[in-house]
Design an enzyme around this catalytic site. Structure first.
Site, PDB file in Angstrom:
ATOM      1  CD  GLU A   1       1.002  -5.132  -0.902  1.00 48.57           C
ATOM      2  OE1 GLU A   1       1.849  -4.241  -0.744  1.00 48.57           O
ATOM      3  OE2 GLU A   1       1.284  -6.260  -1.316  1.00 48.57           O
TER       4      GLU A   1
ATOM      5  CB  THR B   1       5.169  -1.841  -6.726  1.00 47.25           C
ATOM      6  OG1 THR B   1       6.077  -2.750  -6.128  1.00 47.25           O
ATOM      7  CG2 THR B   1       3.924  -2.599  -7.136  1.00 47.25           C
TER       8      THR B   1
END
Ligand code: HSE
Length: 307
Positions: A129, A182
């Site tokens: 991530e 993101t």
């Protein structure tokens, strides 16, 4: 076992009120990871099949980064080669980066005859991530690996709890084809909230968890309301309020942004309810010029699995 083929599901993170701590797995779509042992040590990503170009360089690929962490943690006596087929659209907000990382570490663990625990796998996948968002959050990778609803009680040391999934929970996922990174949608968030906002928020997080344990669909729905990130992030999604209104007046239990967006999700009780909410959302988005895709999925109790 010398080779494996794994399905890693897309996920909805945050689930309204649980920014960075709650998530659930979808039945579809998902990424497919094909991995085989090689005699020469090391990791090679041979191919990434994706509508949007993605790097095969280990440190620039979420699966590569997660695998590096896992590979370096123990003396693994073989090399690996993997091919990634993306089913989850990168940048959609439905855990695309997480699905590849989750599927990759799950695949390697199969080749290692389950040497690592599920918690270890979530921990490794969190490193993936960082490539996508710059942050080590587990709210997508945990449900992709474990299935169902998951609660990340704490990041360091990692403590992930599985939460029961009520049988009749369906989700309508609407993905307007606009790009929201993101990292950008994290950068715009306020770093502090007031005590009164926090009180409202943890009331909803607790309500949501309670509703999931007691199959109280209405409680689940009203507890999705988020006071911390959605007010800011919804400004990045054209017509967010209209989408929410059309879902709610057509019987959705609740509505929010999926992960960091731009996808949105409506939580529904039963398939018929999900169908009418889907039709209402289609009518609303058809009034715009936005390209989109929309689908219905059950909340899936299964995470990564062998194909
Ligand atoms: N919890 C993360 C966020 C999920 O909202 O930024 C990213 O998909």
């Amino acid at each position: 076992m010398d080779k494996v083929k794994i399905f890693a599901p897309a996920t909805v993170a945050n689930v309204g009120s649980g920014f960075d701590i709650l998530g659930f797995a979808l039945e579809a779509p998902g990424d497919i990871i094909e991995m085989k042992k090689t005699p020469e040590k090391g990791i090679v990503i041979s191919e990434v099949i994706s509508e949007k170009p993605l790097s095969t360089e280990l440190r620039k690929n979420t699966a590569g980064m997660a695998l590096l962490k896992m590979y370096e943690s123990k003396d693994i006596p073989f090399g690996i080669e993997l091919k990634i087929t993306k089913g989850v659209n990168p940048g959609s907000g439905t855990g695309s980066s997480a699905a590849s990382a989750a599927g990759a570490v799950f695949a390697l663990n199969q080749l290692l005859d389950d040497k690592f625990s599920e918690m270890d796998l979530v921990d490794f996948a969190m490193d993936g991530e960082i490539v996508a968002s710059g942050a080590r959050h587990a709210d997508n990778v945990a449900p992709s690996i474990l299935g169902g609803f998951t609660l990340v009680r704490q990041n360091e040391p990692l403590d992930v709890v599985k939460i029961p999934t009520p049988e009749k929970l369906y989700v309508v996922v609407l993905h307007p084809e606009i790009e929201i990174k993101t990292s950008d949608s994290r950068a715009i968030l306020k770093s502090q909230i007031s005590l009164s906002t926090a009180v409202k928020q943890w009331g909803n997080v607790a309500g949501l968890i309670s509703g999931l344990f007691t199959n109280d669909y209405k409680l689940i729905g009203r507890s999705l309301e988020d006071y911390v990130v959605v007010p800011t992030r919804s400004l990045l999604i054209p017509m967010y309020d209209q989408f929410k209104e059309s879902a709610m007046i057509n019987g959705a239990l609740g509505f929010s942004i999926s992960g960091s967006g731009p996808s949105m999700f409506a939580m529904c009780e039963g398939k018929d309810n999900a169908e009418s909410v889907k039709n209402a959302l289609v009518k609303t988005i058809e009034q715009t010029n936005l390209l989109y895709n929309i689908h219905i999925s059950k909340v899936s109790k299964e995470g990564c699995k062998m194909m």
